[in-house]
Write an enzyme that holds these catalytic residues in place. Structure first.
Site: not given
Length: 396
Positions: A247, A271, A342, A345, A368, A377
């Site tokens: 990110r 995150k 992004h 990404r 994730h 994806y």
């Protein structure tokens, strides 16, 4: 009858009092039964620090001050010495409204909720800003007061947002924020019930992200360089974005020692402060070496610290600068969609799957929390495969 009293207390039914407290109906007034001026207690409730009581522990003065551990207007125990009137409950010295929720100010509510999001939930600064903006919008709808916050009000507020043309993704975030906010207010005692439990989830649509094909990705990364520090930095960050799929916030937070040159791995703090190690290839390593050896030393200042990527003034690079770099580079490639960091990404994840990587490995690379997030994806790859099939097969 065996009677023991202190300072001439009145005794009934064989119970003892201290400091002039009197009891009726067999209760012990020695604990919390000390009365100012020898007041009588009838019905057995004790009052501490000089409160007057009568009729089962109720405050006979209706709203008179009750000290630590004293009785309230309906006989309930009060902590920390708040005053009551009209039978309203006191918790921790705060006065509450007739509905049972404390009368707290808007600024206090927002400030406390913000601290909860930052320090207990450990949410990113961007998420905290978004949630606090949503809470302020909700409080505007309530005229700054929590008393009227119920499920009907929440639905009315969200319906207004929908009527104003807000995107489904925005409505989904505001719904999640409302549930978090009402649950927090209920735990703090500011709401008697949690209306957010009855609030349904607004599902945000998940459109397929735009991605570069492999030819476009190669064109983006093969732009010539004159060796200027800015060009070396831009090439290094583009290579690393595409190689790792990190990110933009994770890229900006990288330090020099986060890059393991021997193992070709970069340590990323994602995150929720979750750390992961992401591999990268030789093109990214060569670009990083050129930047760190020939570019970065020319921009380093006293306050640069260990930041891997720097701005022209020597500070740590920011997300806005990275976005401008990506947009400018993509604009040089004919046919490439306009996208930000992004998009690279998304491109990295799609190319990994197209190259044969399994979904679980791609999840680890991207950081994730849920495999469901990574599954989008697979749809991208299938759509690209279907498009290629339609173009190439004679009977498509």
């Amino acid at each position: 009858m065996n009677v023991g009293s202190g300072s001439g207390g009145y005794v009934a039914n064989g119970e003892s009092t201290v400091d002039g407290g009197s009891t009726g109906g067999g209760e012990d007034a020695a604990r919390g039964g000390n009365m100012a001026g020898g007041g009588r207690v009838v019905g057995g409730e004790g009052v501490a620090s000089g409160g007057r009581a009568g009729n089962g522990g109720e405050d006979a003065a209706r709203g008179g001050r009750v000290g630590s551990g004293g009785g309230t207007a309906d006989g309930r125990r009060v902590g920390s010495g708040g005053g009551t009137a009209d039978g309203r409950r006191v918790v921790g010295g705060e006065r509450t409204g007739s509905g049972g929720s404390p009368e707290v100010g808007r600024e206090e509510v927002v400030a406390e909720f913000g601290r909860y999001l930052r320090f207990e939930r450990d949410l990113s600064p961007h998420t905290v800003r978004a949630y606090l903006g949503d809470v302020n919008a909700l409080l505007d709808h309530l005229d700054g007061r929590l008393e009227g916050l119920d499920i009907a009000t929440l639905r009315e507020w969200l319906a207004e947002q929908h009527g104003a043309g807000k995107a489904r993704a925005t409505l989904a975030r505001r719904t999640a924020c409302a549930r978090t906010f009402t649950a927090y207010c209920h735990r703090r005692g500011w709401l008697p019930v949690d209306p957010g439990l009855l609030l349904g989830s607004a599902k945000a649509p998940r459109p397929l992200p735009a991605v570069l094909d492999q030819r476009q990705a190669e064109a983006v990364l093969e732009v010539g360089s004159t060796g200027e520090p800015k060009e070396l930095r831009d090439q290094a960050l583009l290579e690393l974005l595409y190689a790792t799929g990190v990110r933009v916030s994770e890229l900006c937070a990288l330090d020099v020692d986060d890059v393991d040159r021997e193992r070709h791995i970069v340590r990323v703090l994602g995150k929720g402060r979750k750390e992961r190690s992401v591999p990268f290839g030789l093109p990214a390593l060569r670009a990083l070496d050129r930047w760190c050896i020939h570019g970065r030393p020319l921009w380093v200042k006293a306050g640069s610290g260990p930041a891997l990527f720097l701005g022209v003034r020597g500070g740590r690079i920011d997300a806005g600068t990275v976005r401008r770099v990506v947009h400018a580079r993509l604009a040089q490639v004919e046919g490439a969609p306009d996208m930000g960091p992004h998009g690279l990404r998304h491109t990295a994840a799609t190319h990994l799957l197209e190259g044969g990587a399994d979904l679980r490995s791609v999840q680890e690379v991207l950081g994730h929390a849920s495999l469901n997030t990574t599954q989008i994806y697979t749809h991208v790859s299938i759509e690209r495969l279907r498009a290629a099939y339609r173009q190439a097969h004679p009977r498509a």
